[in-house]
Design an enzyme around this catalytic site. Structure first.
Site, short mmCIF file in Angstrom:
data_model
loop_
_atom_site.label_atom_id
_atom_site.label_comp_id
_atom_site.label_asym_id
_atom_site.label_seq_id
_atom_site.Cartn_x
_atom_site.Cartn_y
_atom_site.Cartn_z
N THR A 47 0.57 -1.23 -0.05
CA THR A 47 0.21 -0.21 0.05
C THR A 47 0.77 0.98 -0.06
OG1 THR A 47 -1.41 -1.58 1.08
CG2 THR A 47 -1.91 1.19 1.10
N THR A 48 2.24 1.39 0.79
CA THR A 48 2.86 2.64 0.67
C THR A 48 3.97 2.25 0.03
OG1 THR A 48 2.70 1.78 3.83
CG2 THR A 48 4.01 3.53 1.97
N TYR A 110 -12.67 -4.05 -2.96
CA TYR A 110 -14.84 -3.92 -2.98
C TYR A 110 -15.74 -5.20 -3.57
CZ TYR A 110 -17.05 -1.37 -6.76
OH TYR A 110 -18.63 -1.86 -7.35
N TYR A 136 -2.76 -10.05 4.29
CA TYR A 136 -2.73 -8.53 5.50
C TYR A 136 -4.55 -7.93 5.68
CZ TYR A 136 -1.78 -3.34 4.79
OH TYR A 136 -1.55 -2.17 4.74
N ARG A 141 -9.18 0.03 4.40
CA ARG A 141 -8.77 0.02 3.54
C ARG A 141 -9.76 -0.52 1.79
NH1 ARG A 141 -4.29 3.26 1.23
NH2 ARG A 141 -3.24 4.38 2.99
N LYS A 164 -0.37 -9.99 9.16
CA LYS A 164 -0.14 -8.10 9.52
C LYS A 164 -1.31 -7.61 9.42
CE LYS A 164 1.07 -3.91 7.36
NZ LYS A 164 1.51 -3.03 6.10
N ILE A 206 5.48 -4.41 10.43
CA ILE A 206 5.50 -3.57 9.23
C ILE A 206 5.06 -2.02 8.44
CG2 ILE A 206 4.88 -3.99 6.61
CD1 ILE A 206 4.55 -6.86 7.57
#
Length: 297
Positions: A47-48, A110, A136, A141, A164, A206
């Site tokens: 994501t980052t 989604y 994750y 999100r 995570k 993380i």
């Protein structure tokens, strides 16, 4: 018994973009900075790293570059998640071929898969690769949460080593730990939850903050893993303002802005992400001054 791919602080590294391309030279410098700071693992194209705005070719080349540059010194874990199981499967296989030591697989976003759907999604991918997988869970999100009972089922797979956790649901986390075997490992997905998750038995973090403070995040995780929670508490509380500022806008907008202010060549954001506004930039600047990373102007 499965062994964790890493313990400590793994950096969710940004992707430096320049002129609509990945700036691999800048990425190399960022990787060197992480190695010098004692980071325990590199998590690339997450994501980052703005992976969702990267082409397939860009993602694979960036993963390959990180693997080549790190050269086995610490693990390289590749983000390979997708809300399309076939795409996630292809990404995972290609990341393994590129030399990634492990995979990070976000929940399908989604689609809002059911728990049986999540289990089948992850099992399909885990059956097809030979490297360890970190799940994750970030429902803020994705709109999807992995239930403790689903973790318990997924933990039986030899290639699924842990998760995570960025749900901030400590009740579910405790239930997960009660239901899963000892070799199902938990990493904090939020910098400011490193200590409490490690206190419950987690093996590290993380980290977004580690893009700028790799030594501090490594030290925090190490103190937790050594059981020195008194010293870890002091460091966790000291870092709280910094962590909050790095999330004053959607990640990675603040951390990239901060890195660029520090001359770290994090590069531009890709739309639909957009640069921090004036108020946010002032907060970021003040925080960097507060932590003696930037001189007051």
């Amino acid at each position: 018994m499965k062994q964790p791919i890493f313990k400590g602080s793994g950096v969710a590294i940004v992707t430096p973009f320049i002129h609509e391309s990945v700036d691999l030279a800048a990425m190399g410098r960022l990787l060197d900075f992480q190695l010098e700071g004692g980071t325990d693992a590199i998590i690339v194209c997450g994501t980052t790293g703005e992976a969702s705005t990267m082409t397939y070719r860009e993602r694979m080349r960036t993963i390959e570059f990180c693997v080549e540059h790190i050269d086995g010194r610490i693990p390289v874990i590749a983000g390979a998640g997708s809300n399309n199981t076939e795409s996630a499967l292809a990404l995972s296989k290609d990341a393994e071929r590129a030399g990634a030591d492990g995979l990070l697989l976000v929940t399908p976003y989604y689609n809002k898969a059911s728990q049986p759907g999540l289990i089948r999604h992850y099992t399909c991918i885990a059956d097809a690769v030979n490297v360890p997988i970190i799940l994750y869970n970030v429902p803020s999100r994705t709109g999807v949460n992995i239930a403790p009972e689903s973790y318990a089922e997924l933990s039986k797979h030899p290639n699924i080593m842990g998760t995570k956790e960025a749900s901030s649901n400590f009740g579910n986390l405790q239930r997960t730990l009660n239901l899963c075997p000892e070799d199902f490992y938990i990493w904090s997905g939020n910098d400011d939850e490193t200590l409490p998750i490690c206190a419950l038995g987690g093996v590290g973090v993380i980290s977004v903050a580690a893009n700028i403070l790799p030594a501090e995040m490594h030290a925090l995780a190490s103190l937790c893993l050594d059981g020195d929670f008194s010293a870890a508490r002091e460091l966790q509380l000291y870092l709280k303002d910094f962590c909050d500022t790095m999330f004053c806008e959607v990640n990675p907008i603040p951390v990239k802005a901060a890195m660029n202010l520090l001359g770290m060549e994090a590069g531009a954001l890709r739309l639909p992400l957009y640069e921090a506004n004036g108020i946010q930039m002032e907060r970021i600047r003040k925080t960097l001054v507060q932590y003696r990373l930037l001189q007051e102007s």
